[in-house]
Design an enzyme around this catalytic site. Structure first.
Site, short mmCIF file in Angstrom:
data_model
loop_
_atom_site.label_atom_id
_atom_site.label_comp_id
_atom_site.label_asym_id
_atom_site.label_seq_id
_atom_site.Cartn_x
_atom_site.Cartn_y
_atom_site.Cartn_z
N THR A 196 0.82 -1.21 0.00
CA THR A 196 0.00 0.00 0.00
C THR A 196 0.85 1.26 0.00
OG1 THR A 196 -0.13 -0.20 2.38
CG2 THR A 196 -1.98 -1.06 1.14
N SER A 231 6.26 7.09 12.36
CA SER A 231 5.05 6.83 11.59
C SER A 231 5.41 6.61 10.12
CB SER A 231 4.05 7.97 11.75
OG SER A 231 4.11 8.81 10.63
N LYS A 232 4.43 6.09 9.41
CA LYS A 232 4.63 5.81 7.98
C LYS A 232 5.01 7.06 7.22
CE LYS A 232 2.53 1.77 6.25
NZ LYS A 232 1.70 1.04 5.44
N ARG A 233 4.52 8.20 7.73
CA ARG A 233 4.73 9.44 6.98
C ARG A 233 6.09 10.07 7.21
NH1 ARG A 233 -0.49 8.71 7.19
NH2 ARG A 233 -0.50 8.78 9.46
N ASP A 234 6.82 9.62 8.25
CA ASP A 234 8.15 10.19 8.49
C ASP A 234 9.08 9.81 7.35
OD1 ASP A 234 8.18 11.53 11.03
OD2 ASP A 234 7.72 9.59 11.94
#
Ligand code: GLU
Length: 283
Positions: free
Chosen positions: A12, A201-204
């Site tokens: 994903t 987090s995934k967004r870092d």
């Protein structure tokens, strides 16, 4: 004990550094015990999957040199999940819901073993999670928990190493193993990777494995870095400053331990490993 292990990334998006650590540890446990390491792509969430993300998973494992012994895609296995759900219905252990999905009929959790933190005994809250859980959704797709357990049983997975974020899920899964009359694997829940005391987090940007590859990180330095985030040698001294992959295979099960405490990510350490590996390879 010969371990069959797996990683089960969902395609994903980016490949998270925590997934890379999970991959390395599962690879090490398999290699150290003469077992098998499986890559299973958890691609039942059709709306979020894409082929580019599957290519990223392969690129990342190739870059790290963690070659799986077998590769599966859950989307190729939908008949299996449906068949097992139908069996449970026939045995009176599951029911078809009004919306066409399938639910476990009652049921409860079960004790399980974590090779890091020992025997886990479910409490009421865990039995509630496990009982009546959805197996197949109204759109005919299996939920993650069900597909994952069916696959782990079918593939003979007997050790599941994954992040602490799955700890609660394991109580649900234990209930499914019980309903399916299957032997539970051992589990190992690794402490989550943190940066500046916060969960990464995934967004870092620091979470993206490809970011390191593209920024010139040496893959062996990355493996060394991953190893030390969540595993430590029983005797830690200077000789353990750099542990190459082959040596990690020798040490992983017999001379050290995985950890369930949070693992602080220290990018200065990675930079220092990187300098050492790069100068060693040049020299
Ligand atoms: N697809 C799940 C994830 O990416 C798999 C977790 C697991 O069972 O290891 O978190």
């Amino acid at each position: 004990m010969t371990y069959t292990t797996r990683i089960a990334p969902s395609p994903t998006g980016d490949f998270h550094i925590g997934t890379a650590r999970t991959a390395y540890f599962n690879w090490l446990a398999a290699r150290a015990s003469g077992g098998r390491f499986i890559l299973r792509i958890d691609d039942t969430d059709l709306a979020r999957n894409n082929d580019a993300s599957i290519a990223v998973i392969h690129d990342c494992l190739d870059w790290l040199g963690l070659v799986p012994d077998a590769v599966y895609r859950q989307s190729d296995r939908l008949d299996l999940y449906r068949g097992i759900a139908d069996d449970l219905i026939h045995r009176g252990l599951a029911v078809t819901a009004d919306n066409g999905g399938v639910l476990l009929k009652g049921g409860c959790s079960a004790p399980w073993n974590d090779i890091i933190s020992g025997h886990a005994v479910p409490g009421d809250v865990h039995h509630d999670l496990a009982s009546g859980q959805v197996l197949i959704k109204a759109d005919g797709m299996p939920v993650y928990h069900f597909a994952s357990v069916v696959d782990d049983i079918d593939m003979g997975v007997n050790l599941v190493i994954r992040g602490m974020d799955h700890h609660t899920n394991t109580y649900r899964h234990a209930g499914l193993y019980k309903a399916l009359d299957a032997t539970l694997p051992d589990f190992a829940h690794l402490g989550l990777i943190t940066m500046n005391k916060k969960k990464l987090s995934k967004r870092d940007a620091a979470a993206s494995l490809l970011g390191y590859r593209d920024g010139g990180t040496d893959p062996d330095a990355m493996l060394n870095f991953l190893l030390r985030m969540g595993w430590g040698p029983r005797q830690d001294d200077k000789s353990m400053a750099l542990i190459d992959r082959d040596r990690a295979v020798d040490l992983f099960l017999s001379a050290g331990k995985m950890k369930s405490s949070p693992a602080a990510m220290d990018l200065d350490k990675l930079a220092s490993f990187n300098r050492k590996y790069i100068s060693r390879k040049r020299g």
